[in-house]
Structure formats: structure tokens, C-alpha cells
Design a protein around this motif. Structure first.
Motif, mmCIF file in Angstrom:
data_model
loop_
_atom_site.group_PDB
_atom_site.id
_atom_site.type_symbol
_atom_site.label_atom_id
_atom_site.label_comp_id
_atom_site.label_asym_id
_atom_site.label_seq_id
_atom_site.Cartn_x
_atom_site.Cartn_y
_atom_site.Cartn_z
ATOM 1 N N MET A 170 -35.264 12.758 5.995
ATOM 2 C CA MET A 170 -34.017 12.267 5.397
ATOM 3 C C MET A 170 -33.383 11.126 6.185
ATOM 4 O O MET A 170 -32.408 10.520 5.719
ATOM 5 C CB MET A 170 -33.024 13.414 5.249
ATOM 6 C CG MET A 170 -33.440 14.443 4.225
ATOM 7 S SD MET A 170 -32.156 15.711 3.994
ATOM 8 C CE MET A 170 -32.916 16.699 2.684
ATOM 9 N N GLU A 281 -32.756 20.506 -0.334
ATOM 10 C CA GLU A 281 -32.473 19.131 -0.748
ATOM 11 C C GLU A 281 -31.461 19.096 -1.888
ATOM 12 O O GLU A 281 -30.530 18.264 -1.887
ATOM 13 C CB GLU A 281 -33.768 18.432 -1.146
ATOM 14 C CG GLU A 281 -34.661 18.105 0.052
ATOM 15 C CD GLU A 281 -35.832 17.240 -0.318
ATOM 16 O OE1 GLU A 281 -35.689 15.992 -0.278
ATOM 17 O OE2 GLU A 281 -36.893 17.793 -0.653
ATOM 18 N N ARG A 282 -31.624 19.993 -2.854
ATOM 19 C CA ARG A 282 -30.676 20.031 -3.969
ATOM 20 C C ARG A 282 -29.290 20.415 -3.481
ATOM 21 O O ARG A 282 -28.294 19.755 -3.823
ATOM 22 C CB ARG A 282 -31.147 21.035 -5.027
ATOM 23 C CG ARG A 282 -30.155 21.205 -6.196
ATOM 24 C CD ARG A 282 -30.636 22.248 -7.189
ATOM 25 N NE ARG A 282 -30.706 23.568 -6.610
ATOM 26 C CZ ARG A 282 -29.655 24.387 -6.458
ATOM 27 N NH1 ARG A 282 -28.433 23.979 -6.820
ATOM 28 N NH2 ARG A 282 -29.802 25.593 -5.940
ATOM 29 N N GLY A 285 -27.679 17.684 -1.389
ATOM 30 C CA GLY A 285 -27.242 16.597 -2.259
ATOM 31 C C GLY A 285 -25.940 16.928 -2.967
ATOM 32 O O GLY A 285 -25.040 16.075 -3.070
ATOM 33 N N GLU A 286 -25.803 18.157 -3.422
ATOM 34 C CA GLU A 286 -24.567 18.582 -4.085
ATOM 35 C C GLU A 286 -23.397 18.593 -3.103
ATOM 36 O O GLU A 286 -22.272 18.217 -3.456
ATOM 37 C CB GLU A 286 -24.764 19.965 -4.702
ATOM 38 C CG GLU A 286 -25.741 19.986 -5.876
ATOM 39 C CD GLU A 286 -26.077 21.381 -6.343
ATOM 40 O OE1 GLU A 286 -26.710 21.513 -7.405
ATOM 41 O OE2 GLU A 286 -25.719 22.361 -5.634
ATOM 42 N N ALA A 289 -22.324 15.047 -2.526
ATOM 43 C CA ALA A 289 -21.618 14.545 -3.714
ATOM 44 C C ALA A 289 -20.165 15.038 -3.745
ATOM 45 O O ALA A 289 -19.257 14.288 -4.087
ATOM 46 C CB ALA A 289 -22.353 14.975 -4.981
#
Length: 292
Positions: A170, A281-282, A285-286, A289
Motif C-alpha cells: 500500500m 483492504e475493503r 478503504g471504507e 473514506a
């Protein structure tokens, strides 16, 4: 780490090492006998046996004795070494903790190490600092014992997350973001647990966090990378994840509801990662955000 401390101290002090065979329970000698008339006792061992050993030491130590611990985990009751020492030693016997970037292999190689010597008694920290005077381990005296304890213990929870992000490629920017965010949240939790916010930014917190999160040989960092790569089975078989203070601390915080961990988003993200590494990763990412 015990061997590293012995190496540092044996040049100027009489050092007696006590140990116990974890399989047979056989002790090198009775602890009570080993501790008699000793001026300083260093607990260079995990937090779990602190309760038993501190209880055994109380009748043996002189009032001017000093007990110090380097343990950076929680015991099976969800207590820090500071909480165990408070229960057994209180104000009767001097005690404290020393935490910071002081990797054993570097100390044994003659490289510098740095730590906070935290104690309710300023003279106790000063005594420990004097004990290591002339060695490669440099100490700063600090009075926020509970803050230092929680900073040192909880920073290990965040390290596997940084290791996982590195393992997934990352990037350096992500590592910087995670370390900065973890430090800020660590300060929030330290304050919530009765310590001072600024203690999270000392050697016991930020200093040790950076060392563990970026060191190529860091055990905690490697566990995160292994989990992110899907090698959970190998870790479980080797017992490496069980030996990690960070993984164990996260489990104890949740099991004993040590604090409302779900209030702290990054801490909760680490717990979710440890439960289900494939979704990191999901979830990360959330999280980003929401933050931005």
C-alpha cells in the motif's frame, strides 16, 4: 531481553538471574531466596506471571527495594504490569516500568536503546536511570505510570495493521498515515484510561510504535504481513500469533471489556482485521473514506 539487560548491567553490578522451566516448573533456585537482600528486581518476562511472582516477592523485599518491569502486554485478567504492581506493592515497595525502543539484539550489539522510566516515585526512576548509567540504554524519568503502561501495551495492537499494509504494497504514504493516526488514537485511549495524552507521544508510545511498525525484524509487523497474505494457518500452527503481545492484548481488551474499544475506529479496524484478514483492504478503504 533478560539476557540483554544482564549484558548491560553485569559490568558494573552483581546480577543474579532467576528463571523457571515452563515445562517442568523447575526454578533455577527459589525466587524468595534469589530476591533476598536484592536492591533491584527486574521483571524481564511477560505480564501473565507478574501476579504470582509479585505476590511471592512482597514478604522477601526490603522497603527500599525497587521492582521494575518491561512487560508490554495484559495478563489473562486484562491487567497491565502497572495494575498488578499497584495491587501487590502499592506504596510499600518502590516500583515502576521502563518502555521504549530498546530491541534486545541491538543492545547486545552495543547499539543505543532509549526508554521512559516511569514511576510514582521520582526517586525510583532516578535510581533506575543511575543503574544503567554508562551503558547504551538511555532512560528518561517520567511520572505518568498508568499512561506509560497503556501506551506501551496498546501500541502493539496497531503494529500488525502497519505490517499488513506494507505486505499488501500500500506504500510509504499509507504507513505514515497509519502511524500518525494510530498515535493520535493511542493518546485518546491513554487519556480515557487515566493517563496523560502527551505520554502517548513519548518513547513508551510513539517511539516504540515506530520501532515496531517499521523494523525489518519486528515480530509484530511480520504477523500483520503474514495474515494479510492469507498465511493464517501457518501462523496458527507455529503459535507465532499467540506469542504476539498485540494480538493477545486486542483479545483481552475485548474479552474483559477493558474499555469501550468500538469507540476507537482504528482499534476496531485492527480487531476486525485479526478476525478476518481477507477483508482488510475493503475495510481500510471504507475507514479512509469516512475520515476524508
Amino acid at each position: 531481553m533478560g539476557q540483554a539487560l544482564e549484558t548491560l548491567l553485569s559490568h558494573r553490578h552483581e546480577v543474579l538471574v532467576w528463571d523457571r522451566n515452563l515445562t517442568t516448573g523447575e526454578e533455577t533456585q527459589p525466587l524468595e531466596e534469589a530476591a533476598r537482600d536484592r536492591q533491584v528486581v527486574v521483571f524481564a518476562l511477560p505480564t501473565q506471571p507478574h501476579d504470582e511472582l509479585a505476590g511471592r516477592l512482597v514478604p522477601c523485599l526490603q522497603p527500599d527495594a525497587l521492582c521494575m518491569s518491561i512487560a508490554k502486554g495484559l495478563d489473562e485478567q486484562g491487567r497491565t504490569a502497572a495494575q498488578v504492581f499497584t495491587q501487590h506493592f502499592g506504596s510499600r515497595i518502590g516500583w515502576g516500568l521502563f518502555y521504549g525502543p530498546m530491541l534486545a539484539r541491538e543492545l547486545q550489539a552495543g547499539r543505543s536503546g532509549f526508554a521512559v522510566a516511569a514511576s510514582h516515585r521520582p526517586e525510583a526512576g532516578a535510581r533506575l536511570k543511575a543503574l544503567f548509567a554508562g551503558t547504551s540504554l538511555r532512560l528518561q524519568v517520567h511520572e505518568d505510570v498508568q499512561g506509560a503502561a497503556w501506551a506501551a501495551v496498546l501500541k502493539n495492537v496497531y503494529v500488525p495493521l502497519v505490517g499488513a499494509a506494507d505486505g499488501l504494497g500500500m506504500g510509504d504514504n499509507m504507513r505514515g498515515f497509519l502511524i500518525a493516526t494510530a498515535t493520535h488514537e493511542l493518546a485518546d485511549i491513554v487519556e480515557h484510561q487515566g493517563g496523560r495524552r502527551e505520554t502517548a507521544y513519548t518513547l513508551a508510545g510513539l517511539g516504540d510504535l515506530v520501532t515496531s511498525a517499521t523494523g525489518a525484524s519486528s515480530h509484530h509487523r511480520r504477523i500483520g504481513a503474514e495474515l494479510a497474505a492469507g498465511r493464517c494457518g501457518e501462523l496458527a500452527a507455529s503459535g507465532a500469533n499467540i506469542r504476539s503481545e498485540g494480538v493477545h492484548t486486542a483479545a483481552m481488551v475485548r474479552h474483559h471489556a477493558v474499555f469501550d474499544w468500538q469507540r476507537f475506529e482504528l482499534f476496531a479496524l485492527v480487531c476486525a482485521f485479526l478476525d478476518d484478514p481477507a477483508q482488510l483492504e475493503r475495510r481500510l478503504g471504507e475507514y479512509i473514506a469516512r475520515r476524508f
